[in-house]
Design a protein around this motif. Structure first.
Motif, PDB file in Angstrom:
ATOM      1  N   THR A  75       0.844  -1.195   0.000  1.00  0.00           N
ATOM      2  CA  THR A  75       0.000   0.000   0.000  1.00  0.00           C
ATOM      3  C   THR A  75       0.877   1.242   0.000  1.00  0.00           C
ATOM      4  O   THR A  75       1.787   1.370   0.821  1.00  0.00           O
ATOM      5  CB  THR A  75      -0.928   0.010   1.226  1.00  0.00           C
ATOM      6  OG1 THR A  75      -1.695  -1.189   1.242  1.00  0.00           O
ATOM      7  CG2 THR A  75      -1.880   1.205   1.165  1.00  0.00           C
ATOM      8  N   VAL A  76       0.588   2.160  -0.945  1.00  0.00           N
ATOM      9  CA  VAL A  76       1.405   3.356  -1.134  1.00  0.00           C
ATOM     10  C   VAL A  76       0.555   4.594  -0.881  1.00  0.00           C
ATOM     11  O   VAL A  76      -0.563   4.708  -1.415  1.00  0.00           O
ATOM     12  CB  VAL A  76       1.981   3.400  -2.561  1.00  0.00           C
ATOM     13  CG1 VAL A  76       2.772   4.687  -2.779  1.00  0.00           C
ATOM     14  CG2 VAL A  76       2.847   2.175  -2.834  1.00  0.00           C
ATOM     15  N   LEU A  77       1.088   5.516  -0.060  1.00  0.00           N
ATOM     16  CA  LEU A  77       0.470   6.822   0.130  1.00  0.00           C
ATOM     17  C   LEU A  77       1.070   7.794  -0.882  1.00  0.00           C
ATOM     18  O   LEU A  77       2.283   7.985  -0.926  1.00  0.00           O
ATOM     19  CB  LEU A  77       0.709   7.326   1.557  1.00  0.00           C
ATOM     20  CG  LEU A  77       0.243   8.754   1.845  1.00  0.00           C
ATOM     21  CD1 LEU A  77      -1.273   8.871   1.691  1.00  0.00           C
ATOM     22  CD2 LEU A  77       0.673   9.177   3.247  1.00  0.00           C
ATOM     23  N   VAL A  78       0.224   8.390  -1.708  1.00  0.00           N
ATOM     24  CA  VAL A  78       0.686   9.298  -2.757  1.00  0.00           C
ATOM     25  C   VAL A  78       0.475  10.732  -2.292  1.00  0.00           C
ATOM     26  O   VAL A  78      -0.657  11.133  -1.990  1.00  0.00           O
ATOM     27  CB  VAL A  78      -0.086   9.037  -4.071  1.00  0.00           C
ATOM     28  CG1 VAL A  78       0.467   9.920  -5.186  1.00  0.00           C
ATOM     29  CG2 VAL A  78       0.019   7.567  -4.461  1.00  0.00           C
ATOM     30  N   ARG A  79       1.564  11.482  -2.223  1.00  0.00           N
ATOM     31  CA  ARG A  79       1.465  12.889  -1.817  1.00  0.00           C
ATOM     32  C   ARG A  79       1.679  13.779  -3.056  1.00  0.00           C
ATOM     33  O   ARG A  79       2.456  13.432  -3.954  1.00  0.00           O
ATOM     34  CB  ARG A  79       2.518  13.226  -0.771  1.00  0.00           C
ATOM     35  CG  ARG A  79       2.334  12.523   0.561  1.00  0.00           C
ATOM     36  CD  ARG A  79       3.205  13.177   1.613  1.00  0.00           C
ATOM     37  NE  ARG A  79       3.101  12.496   2.893  1.00  0.00           N
ATOM     38  CZ  ARG A  79       3.968  11.608   3.349  1.00  0.00           C
ATOM     39  NH1 ARG A  79       5.007  11.283   2.604  1.00  0.00           N
ATOM     40  NH2 ARG A  79       3.819  11.040   4.524  1.00  0.00           N
ATOM     41  N   PRO A  80       1.077  14.974  -3.070  1.00  0.00           N
ATOM     42  CA  PRO A  80       1.331  15.901  -4.181  1.00  0.00           C
ATOM     43  C   PRO A  80       2.732  16.503  -4.053  1.00  0.00           C
ATOM     44  O   PRO A  80       3.237  16.717  -2.950  1.00  0.00           O
ATOM     45  CB  PRO A  80       0.240  16.957  -4.012  1.00  0.00           C
ATOM     46  CG  PRO A  80      -0.137  16.891  -2.576  1.00  0.00           C
ATOM     47  CD  PRO A  80       0.035  15.461  -2.155  1.00  0.00           C
TER      48      PRO A  80
ATOM     49  N   GLY B  48      -3.676  22.617  -9.148  1.00  0.00           N
ATOM     50  CA  GLY B  48      -2.565  22.014  -9.876  1.00  0.00           C
ATOM     51  C   GLY B  48      -1.717  21.110  -9.030  1.00  0.00           C
ATOM     52  O   GLY B  48      -0.895  20.368  -9.564  1.00  0.00           O
ATOM     53  N   ASP B  49      -1.870  21.141  -7.696  1.00  0.00           N
ATOM     54  CA  ASP B  49      -1.050  20.302  -6.829  1.00  0.00           C
ATOM     55  C   ASP B  49      -1.778  19.059  -6.335  1.00  0.00           C
ATOM     56  O   ASP B  49      -1.180  18.224  -5.667  1.00  0.00           O
ATOM     57  CB  ASP B  49      -0.568  21.101  -5.619  1.00  0.00           C
ATOM     58  CG  ASP B  49       0.538  22.079  -6.022  1.00  0.00           C
ATOM     59  OD1 ASP B  49       1.093  21.891  -7.130  1.00  0.00           O
ATOM     60  OD2 ASP B  49       0.820  23.006  -5.253  1.00  0.00           O
ATOM     61  N   LEU B  50      -3.072  18.949  -6.576  1.00  0.00           N
ATOM     62  CA  LEU B  50      -3.818  17.771  -6.141  1.00  0.00           C
ATOM     63  C   LEU B  50      -3.378  16.551  -6.934  1.00  0.00           C
ATOM     64  O   LEU B  50      -2.984  16.649  -8.092  1.00  0.00           O
ATOM     65  CB  LEU B  50      -5.321  17.993  -6.318  1.00  0.00           C
ATOM     66  CG  LEU B  50      -5.933  19.070  -5.420  1.00  0.00           C
ATOM     67  CD1 LEU B  50      -7.402  19.223  -5.750  1.00  0.00           C
ATOM     68  CD2 LEU B  50      -5.740  18.721  -3.956  1.00  0.00           C
ATOM     69  N   VAL B  51      -3.472  15.383  -6.323  1.00  0.00           N
ATOM     70  CA  VAL B  51      -3.045  14.134  -6.960  1.00  0.00           C
ATOM     71  C   VAL B  51      -4.170  13.604  -7.839  1.00  0.00           C
ATOM     72  O   VAL B  51      -5.304  13.442  -7.384  1.00  0.00           O
ATOM     73  CB  VAL B  51      -2.667  13.093  -5.889  1.00  0.00           C
ATOM     74  CG1 VAL B  51      -2.307  11.770  -6.557  1.00  0.00           C
ATOM     75  CG2 VAL B  51      -1.522  13.604  -5.041  1.00  0.00           C
ATOM     76  N   ASP B  52      -3.869  13.314  -9.076  1.00  0.00           N
ATOM     77  CA  ASP B  52      -4.818  12.667  -9.993  1.00  0.00           C
ATOM     78  C   ASP B  52      -4.545  11.159  -9.950  1.00  0.00           C
ATOM     79  O   ASP B  52      -3.626  10.661 -10.616  1.00  0.00           O
ATOM     80  CB  ASP B  52      -4.640  13.218 -11.403  1.00  0.00           C
ATOM     81  CG  ASP B  52      -5.676  12.653 -12.374  1.00  0.00           C
ATOM     82  OD1 ASP B  52      -6.475  11.799 -11.947  1.00  0.00           O
ATOM     83  OD2 ASP B  52      -5.669  13.066 -13.549  1.00  0.00           O
ATOM     84  N   LEU B  53      -5.321  10.447  -9.131  1.00  0.00           N
ATOM     85  CA  LEU B  53      -5.048   9.023  -8.924  1.00  0.00           C
ATOM     86  C   LEU B  53      -5.233   8.200 -10.197  1.00  0.00           C
ATOM     87  O   LEU B  53      -4.559   7.171 -10.370  1.00  0.00           O
ATOM     88  CB  LEU B  53      -5.955   8.481  -7.814  1.00  0.00           C
ATOM     89  CG  LEU B  53      -5.560   8.877  -6.386  1.00  0.00           C
ATOM     90  CD1 LEU B  53      -6.520   8.263  -5.388  1.00  0.00           C
ATOM     91  CD2 LEU B  53      -4.135   8.436  -6.077  1.00  0.00           C
ATOM     92  N   GLN B  54      -6.135   8.606 -11.087  1.00  0.00           N
ATOM     93  CA  GLN B  54      -6.303   7.854 -12.325  1.00  0.00           C
ATOM     94  C   GLN B  54      -5.020   7.903 -13.153  1.00  0.00           C
ATOM     95  O   GLN B  54      -4.622   6.901 -13.762  1.00  0.00           O
ATOM     96  CB  GLN B  54      -7.482   8.421 -13.123  1.00  0.00           C
ATOM     97  CG  GLN B  54      -8.833   8.246 -12.449  1.00  0.00           C
ATOM     98  CD  GLN B  54      -9.121   6.771 -12.154  1.00  0.00           C
ATOM     99  OE1 GLN B  54      -8.882   5.902 -12.989  1.00  0.00           O
ATOM    100  NE2 GLN B  54      -9.616   6.506 -10.955  1.00  0.00           N
ATOM    101  N   THR B  55      -4.374   9.067 -13.180  1.00  0.00           N
ATOM    102  CA  THR B  55      -3.091   9.169 -13.885  1.00  0.00           C
ATOM    103  C   THR B  55      -2.021   8.342 -13.187  1.00  0.00           C
ATOM    104  O   THR B  55      -1.207   7.661 -13.832  1.00  0.00           O
ATOM    105  CB  THR B  55      -2.656  10.636 -13.967  1.00  0.00           C
ATOM    106  OG1 THR B  55      -3.671  11.387 -14.642  1.00  0.00           O
ATOM    107  CG2 THR B  55      -1.344  10.773 -14.714  1.00  0.00           C
TER     108      THR B  55
END
Length: 532
Positions: free
Chosen positions: A52-57, A70-77
């Motif tokens: 499990t990975v936590l993705v930060r902007p 512009g800094d939010l994470v686009d999880l689909q990408t």
């Protein structure tokens, strides 16, 4: 009582199909279970493990909030990035040199819920390989993301530094111009140079601040918050799950095969089907056996129910018919005549003397009286007066008459015979030759008001019944009901569909102590008058 049968199959009919084809269903389930065992034994084990990975902007300043545009994470990408060749190639030291598409087939990436979290799952032949592969892919993804962020920062700082160098060169040129015009500071060249220097110094100051901010940017690609661990058991194949799925699939396929097999089977398997094929009620279901009913209690009850049903109709002459040559047709005529003779005057016509039931009847009446009867056409027929097991008169079939034209050329003789005896008997039962060989039943349509059709489970064909129903309908002969003969009796087991139809057929007997006593009381006056 209505003679119109239900046209649609009932739940009992469907259950009857399952009972008849139970072996096919069992075989289907067993084969499916064996296939599941073979699948579990042949297919190699595979293990799954997830990281499990936590993705930060990637932020420009560690103190800035994450919700800047512009800094939010686009999880689909990000999901697409995890399965990209960049990440796969980065993890090759651990996952090996398998083709990218094969590695992608072993991977599964999902983003559960609304959190900036991704779960990376990897399948491998061994538990340690699965855990190591999942962790390697997670680390590779973070490394690729970090590289991309670093590359973006590096590119922007290089552009700023290049611009600062250009502005510095321009500032040196302007400073030289100002030094050259120091003797005349009020000249236009001196004033323009000073203004230009001020502008360049301002730009250099802004770009220097921007460069310092870029150089101080904190790049945080994320982190692995739950490393993959070695699974204790393989994820596939799962023996219990495979067996359950296989057994359920086998049962479903077996049931479907049972209904298809039953649909394609033209042989009669169920009394309800016979009733629908002939568009008539099932009047009785008679257990197997072609002898007299006196030796079988079930046969006694079946024929008594049939007698009550027919007594309500009171036909002029009752034809017992079948489509194919059927010994049970004659036994139906004989046993029905015996049952009705318990309380009525009955004449049984054209039964073959060689039939087992007729032989048994004659052997029990060795002292039977025989007398001749001459009808108007001059043709004599011998009437046998029987006393056991009930008073009954019998006219045996003429052995010299071919079955194919027994009544065809002497229909007037039979009509005259029935006219003569009709007034002396309550019931005249005629054992007609099979419809497939003779037109007996059709020739007697003018002197009969109905037909009782005899069929045998397992031998009578449904296509023949449909043809018989159409033929009888075309000549105007009404089918009063169907008598179904089974091959054998299963103790304690009665087909639900048959039981329901037989119960309907005998409903008029409800509340009577003897199934034929009420019919006898209704016909008593007429019968006594005829006997006198």
């Amino acid at each position: 009582m209505s003679a119109t049968p239900p046209d649609l199959p009932t739940a009992g009919d469907y259950l009857a199909v399952l009972r008849r084809r139970w072996a096919l269903i069992v075989v289907s389930v067993v084969v499916a279970g064996m296939a599941a065992q073979l699948y579990v034994a042949v297919v190699p084990d595979e293990y799954e493990s997830s990281a499990t990975v936590l993705v930060r902007p990637i932020t420009r300043d560690p103190l800035e909030a994450y919700d800047r545009a512009g800094d939010l994470v686009d999880l689909q990408t990000e999901l697409q990035l995890v399965t990209s060749p960049l990440v796969v190639d980065r993890a090759r030291p651990v996952i090996g040199d398998a083709p990218v598409d094969e590695v992608q087939e072993r991977m599964a990436v999902e983003a559960p819920g609304d959190a900036d979290v991704m779960r990376i799952t990897y399948r491998a032949p061994g538990p340690s390989q699965a855990a190591a592969g999942a962790n390697a892919l997670a680390e590779a993804y973070l490394a690729v993301r970090l590289d991309r962020g670093s590359a973006a920062i590096s590119g922007s700082t290089d552009a700023i530094e290049e611009r600062l160098a250009e502005l510095s060169d321009e500032l040196e040129d302007v400073s030289a111009t100002i030094a050259a015009t120091a003797d005349d500071p009020e000249s236009l060249d001196a004033i323009d140079a000073q203004n230009r220097r001020t502008l360049l110094q301002g730009q250099i100051s802004l770009l220097s601040a921007e460069l310092a901010q870029r150089l101080s940017t904190s790049i945080d690609a994320g982190e692995v918050i739950a490393p993959a661990v070695e699974p204790a058991a393989p994820s596939s194949p799962q023996p219990v799950r495979a067996m359950i799925v296989a057994l359920l699939a086998g049962a479903v396929l077996g049931v479907l095969a049972a209904f298809v097999r039953d649909r394609l089977d033209d042989n009669l398997r169920d009394a309800g089907v016979a009733g629908r094929a002939l568009h008539a009620r099932v009047l009785a279901v008679v257990p197997g056996g072609g002898g007299l009913r006196t030796r079988n209690r079930s046969m006694v009850n079946a024929y008594r129910r049939l007698a009550v049903t027919l007594d309500d109709r009171r036909p002029d002459a009752l034809i017992v018919a079948s489509y194919e040559p059927l010994a049970e047709r004659t036994s139906t005529a004989v046993n029905l005549a015996i049952t009705l003779a318990e309380e009525h005057r009955v004449l049984l016509v054209d039964v073959p003397s060689g039939h087992p039931a007729v032989q048994e009847l004659l052997n029990s009446n060795l002292d039977a009286a025989r007398r001749g009867l001459v009808v108007e056409s001059g043709v004599g027929r011998e009437i046998v007066e029987l006393h056991q097991p009930a008073p009954l008169h019998l006219i045996a079939a003429e052995s010299s008459s071919p079955a194919s034209s027994r009544y065809g050329q002497s229909k007037g003789t039979m009509t005259a015979l029935l006219d003569v005896v009709g007034g002396a008997y309550d019931f005249v039962i005629v054992d007609a030759a099979p419809l497939s060989e003779s037109t007996d039943a059709l020739e007697l349509r003018e002197v009969s008001s109905g037909v009782v059709f005899a069929v045998r489970v397992g031998d009578t064909r449904l296509s023949d019944l449909a043809e018989a129903a159409e033929t009888l309908d075309q000549v105007g002969l009404r089918i009063l009901g169907v008598v179904v003969h089974t091959k054998r009796r299963r103790r304690g087991r009665v087909d639900s569909g048959l039981a329901r139809q037989v119960a309907d057929a005998g409903a008029s007997a409800t509340g009577r102590g003897d199934l034929t006593s009420a019919a006898g009381r209704r016909a008593g006056g007429t019968a006594d008058a005829r006997r006198s």
